[in-house]
Enzyme design. Structure first.
Site, PDB file in Angstrom:
ATOM      1  N   GLU A  95       3.434  -7.732 -11.607  1.00 27.36           N
ATOM      2  CA  GLU A  95       3.364  -9.139 -11.184  1.00 27.36           C
ATOM      3  C   GLU A  95       2.590  -9.969 -12.203  1.00 27.36           C
ATOM      4  OE1 GLU A  95       1.926  -8.355  -7.220  1.00 27.36           O
ATOM      5  OE2 GLU A  95       3.879  -7.484  -6.731  1.00 27.36           O
ATOM      6  N   SER A 210       6.632   0.547  -2.691  1.00 28.21           N
ATOM      7  CA  SER A 210       7.003   0.816  -1.290  1.00 28.21           C
ATOM      8  C   SER A 210       6.526   2.183  -0.792  1.00 28.21           C
ATOM      9  CB  SER A 210       8.515   0.654  -1.091  1.00 28.21           C
ATOM     10  OG  SER A 210       8.916  -0.660  -1.449  1.00 28.21           O
TER      11      SER A 210
HETATM   12  P1  PGA Z   1       4.257  -2.237  -2.519  1.00 26.46           P
HETATM   13  O1  PGA Z   1       3.411  -2.723  -3.790  1.00 26.46           O
HETATM   14  O2  PGA Z   1       3.620  -0.973  -2.015  1.00 26.46           O
HETATM   15  O3  PGA Z   1       4.161  -3.359  -1.527  1.00 26.46           O
HETATM   16  O4  PGA Z   1       5.639  -1.999  -2.989  1.00 26.46           O
HETATM   17  C1  PGA Z   1       2.910  -1.815  -4.736  1.00 26.46           C
HETATM   18  C2  PGA Z   1       2.239  -2.547  -5.880  1.00 26.46           C
HETATM   19  O5  PGA Z   1       2.740  -3.578  -6.319  1.00 26.46           O
HETATM   20  O6  PGA Z   1       1.190  -2.100  -6.393  1.00 26.46           O
END
Ligand code: PGA
Length: 259
Positions: A95, A210
């Site tokens: 991100e 996830s």
């Molecule tokens: P998520 O995020 O478990 O919601 O997929 C993981 C992360 O971005 O570290």
């Protein structure tokens, strides 16, 4: 045996009320010998540190500046997060690469600041869905690892963690299969091993994307998957505790099956 790690990445979620609700039950739950790390937003590091004081759970930051101090409005230095009690710092999360344009070069500079401060960098790597479809997974993740190896050398990875997080699996509910994740983890470990086999053997490589209480055990059953970086599922107290418990149970059963 490598340290099993479960790291909670709260991203930009939470409130003082949520901290009071999530952290005390986690502190009361023993998930030894798994090391649990919680990375709340910067604004809550001090409160989280106070709630975790005296427990085995460690504190981490989601980001830190490559600079130590100065005219960098809105930034937080590694010295500052260290002063607040952080032991781990995420670096290069997809991100941050995607929304804030963090390049491999910048990620390497941030990584350097983190490890020079004696903190543990958690280097996040991973490909997009288009890159996977174009058979570029290997090229992308090894380029992200090489950015650190080439700039800082393999010793910089000695006290570090790598988190393989395919972008298409983050926040989508589409976890990579244990086999898909294992093949990338093994590739990364073998690549680092060419530079330094000891570093590669000891370095925890986590899977993220996830992860939850239902899939962590199958992922951790793979030989090169040493833990999870957990986003959404770390914001629900029961779900996160169950995820840590599943990781602990697996490790215990593996130890029992050793000759
Ligand atoms: P998520 O995020 O478990 O919601 O997929 C993981 C992360 O971005 O570290």
């Amino acid at each position: 045996m490598r340290q099993k790690l479960i790291i909670a990445n709260w991203k930009m979620n939470g409130s003082t009320v949520l901290l009071e609700r999530l952290l005390p039950p986690l502190v009361r739950t023993s998930v030894k010998p798994v090391q649990v790390v919680v990375c709340p937003p910067m604004a809550y590091l001090a409160q989280a540190g106070a709630l975790l004081a005296g427990s085995r759970i460690m504190l981490g930051a989601q980001n830190a500046s490559e600079h130590n101090s100065g005219a960098y409005t809105g930034e937080t230095s590694v010295t500052m997060v260290k002063e607040l009690g952080c032991k781990y710092v995420l670096v290069g999360h997809s991100e941050r690469r995607h929304h804030y344009g963090e390049t491999d070069d910048l990620v390497a500079d941030k990584f350097a600041s983190i490890y020079k401060a004696g903190l543990v960098p958690v280097l996040c790597i991973g490909e997009t869905e288009a890159e996977r479809d174009a058979n570029k997974t290997r090229e992308v993740v090894l380029r992200q690892v090489d950015a650190i190896l080439e700039k800082l050398g393999p010793c910089a990875l000695f006290n570090a963690v790598v988190a393989y997080e395919p972008r298409w699996a983050i926040g989508t509910g589409n976890t990579a299969t244990p086999e898909q994740a294992q093949s990338v983890h093994q590739m990364v470990r073998e690549h680092i091993s060419e530079a330094d086999p000891i570093v590669a053997r000891h370095m925890p490589i986590l899977y993220g994307g996830s992860v939850n209480a239902d899939n962590i055990a199958d992922l951790l059953a793979m030989p090169d998957i040493d833990g999870g970086l957990v986003g959404g599922a770390s914001l629900e107290s029961e779900e996160f505790i169950d995820t840590c418990r599943a990781a602990r149970l697996l490790r215990n059963s593996m130890e029992e099956s050793l000759p």
